[in-house]
Structure formats: structure tokens, C-alpha cells
Design an enzyme around this catalytic site. Structure first.
Site, PDB file in Angstrom:
ATOM      1  N   SER A  78       0.835  -1.200   0.000  1.00  0.00           N
ATOM      2  CA  SER A  78       0.000   0.000   0.000  1.00  0.00           C
ATOM      3  C   SER A  78       0.874   1.256   0.000  1.00  0.00           C
ATOM      4  O   SER A  78       1.690   1.439  -0.909  1.00  0.00           O
ATOM      5  CB  SER A  78      -0.951  -0.042   1.200  1.00  0.00           C
ATOM      6  OG  SER A  78      -2.003   0.885   1.036  1.00  0.00           O
ATOM      7  N   ASP A 177      -9.996  -5.230  -4.342  1.00  0.00           N
ATOM      8  CA  ASP A 177      -9.465  -4.261  -3.384  1.00  0.00           C
ATOM      9  C   ASP A 177     -10.376  -3.036  -3.340  1.00  0.00           C
ATOM     10  O   ASP A 177     -10.555  -2.362  -4.355  1.00  0.00           O
ATOM     11  CB  ASP A 177      -8.045  -3.871  -3.809  1.00  0.00           C
ATOM     12  CG  ASP A 177      -7.303  -3.041  -2.779  1.00  0.00           C
ATOM     13  OD1 ASP A 177      -7.971  -2.375  -1.970  1.00  0.00           O
ATOM     14  OD2 ASP A 177      -6.057  -3.053  -2.797  1.00  0.00           O
ATOM     15  N   HIS A 207      -7.788  -5.643  -0.148  1.00  0.00           N
ATOM     16  CA  HIS A 207      -6.606  -4.794   0.039  1.00  0.00           C
ATOM     17  C   HIS A 207      -5.488  -5.496   0.811  1.00  0.00           C
ATOM     18  O   HIS A 207      -4.325  -5.432   0.421  1.00  0.00           O
ATOM     19  CB  HIS A 207      -7.006  -3.507   0.769  1.00  0.00           C
ATOM     20  CG  HIS A 207      -5.890  -2.515   0.849  1.00  0.00           C
ATOM     21  ND1 HIS A 207      -5.192  -2.075  -0.260  1.00  0.00           N
ATOM     22  CD2 HIS A 207      -5.338  -1.860   1.915  1.00  0.00           C
ATOM     23  CE1 HIS A 207      -4.265  -1.209   0.103  1.00  0.00           C
ATOM     24  NE2 HIS A 207      -4.321  -1.056   1.409  1.00  0.00           N
TER      25      HIS A 207
END
Length: 228
Positions: A78, A177, A207
């Protein structure tokens, strides 16, 4: 000696990448660094922290690895994927792994699907058992607006550096996601300059890609890419 730096995401902690780290620990003899970025972790004290502090902390961890390891890989999840990309431009890293990397963020379509799921669980009286609700409700409540601004500044400052990434890079993205949309992975693939790059999508993964049902497939892709 091979070293591997693994960087978690915004408002997260090392548990986000822990399943991958544990897999690599059992299959290699590498040295690992899995830092907690300033203001993150259990204490969650993001107020007053700037995005430069997150980058600098990751830099220090990388510099320590480079002192003892002649080959270093960096894995970023991320927001950590953007930080990892920054490090790949400025340091002699051999390979780069980007997991759900946040060149863009919030996938409205998948987010809507997740919200519908939470609503159904609300009516069933099982919302507190919903994994997404458990993981993200605390983050939303405890994240200062100023910290979100710093996150956006980090993304905007690092995206222009992506064409300078010239090392072998693996990009992995979950198609389900709700936080980082699949187009983020495509953007990374198109803007990173290295000819040695691979993009994989995991159809059912959300995610937290290292915790999803397809994680074994992901881990094998990572191992194959780093060891080829």
C-alpha cells in the site's frame, strides 16, 4: 548475505505483511527488517507526524541492511509500496516488490460492494464479525485528517519518481481491493521504466493481499521473482 526490507501501509503495522515475511523466513536464510513507521502500530499516534518521517525511518532501516547485506530486496505494501519505490530510486536495491501499492486510492465500485456486505451483516446482527469492519473501523476513527493529508502528500511527491525505477519489479494487486483500485497497479506498471517488470492480479483478493485466500499463490510469485 541477502537482506529484505518489508514496509507496511498507511495507518497499519507489520502484521499487514507478516504472512509473507513468515513464508520467506521458512524458505530462505535471508535477513529481514520489518519496521513500524512513526506514529503507526498499536500506539497509533499519527498526529504531528510528517510524511518525510515515514520515508526517513524506512531509509534508516534500509541503510542498516545495506551495511551487512550485499544484496537487498524491498517489499512495500500500500503506502509502503510508494516508499519502497522511492528507496529503489535512491539506493542500490536489487529487486522491488509492490503489493496493493497506492498510486491511487479508494476503489468506489468495490467499496460499495463491501459496504453492502457490512449492511447485510448489520441486519443479521453479525457486523462485529465482519473482517473488513473489524480491520477498518478503528483506522477510520483514529486517523487524524492531518495524517491523511500527509499520506496524500507522500503519494504526490513520489509518483513523479516512478520513471526512475529501473530495477526488476513485481507488482501484485487484488481485483477486489476496495482501498486501492486495480488501475493503480496498471499505472505503476506503465510508469516504472524497468523492462524487467511483471504485473499480476489476484481475482478474489482485497486490500490486505497478504492475508487473502490467494496468498499462497502470491507468495510463490514473490519467491519465484526474487530467486530467479
Amino acid at each position: 548475505m541477502i537482506g529484505c526490507l518489508c514496509i507496511h501501509g498507511f495507518t497499519g503495522d507489520p502484521t499487514e505483511v507478516e504472512p509473507l515475511v513468515e513464508h520467506l523466513r521458512t524458505t530462505t536464510d535471508w535477513q529481514f527488517a520489518v519496521p513500524t513507521l512513526p506514529g503507526h502500530g498499536e500506539s497509533r499516534a499519527l498526529k504531528g507526524i510528517s510524511y518525510n518521517q515515514w520515508i526517513e525511518h524506512a531509509e534508516k532501516e534500509l541503510q542498516e541492511l545495506l551495511k551487512t547485506c550485499d544484496t537487498v530486496y524491498v517489499v512495500g505494501f500500500s503506502m509502503g509500496g510508494l516508499i519502497a519505490s522511492y528507496l529503489a530510486v535512491h539506493y542500490p536495491i536489487k529487486k522491488l516488490i509492490l503489493l496493493s501499492a497506492a498510486a491511487y486510492y479508494v476503489n468506489p465500485r468495490q467499496l460499495a460492494v463491501d459496504v453492502v456486505g457490512m449492511m447485510k451483516d448489520t441486519f443479521k446482527g453479525t457486523l462485529k464479525e465482519n473482517e473488513l469492519f473489524i480491520r477498518y473501523s478503528r483506522k477510520i476513527k483514529e486517523t487524524p485528517i492531518a495524517a491523511t493529508v500527509q499520506f496524500r502528500k507522500l503519494v504526490n511527491s513520489i509518483k513523479p519518481l516512478l520513471p526512475k525505477v529501473t530495477i526488476p519489479t513485481l507488482i501484485a494487486q487484488g481485483e477486489s481491493d476496495g482501498v486501492v483500485p486495480p488501475r493503480s497497479a496498471q499505472y505503476l506498471y506503465e510508469h516504472i521504466s524497468t523492462p524487467d517488470k511483471k504485473l499480476i492480479y489476484l481475482k478474489e483478493s482485497k486490500h490486505l493481499i497478504c492475508h487473502c485466500n490467494e496468498r499462497e499463490k502470491l507468495f510463490q510469485e514473490v519467491v519465484d521473482f526474487l530467486q530467479k
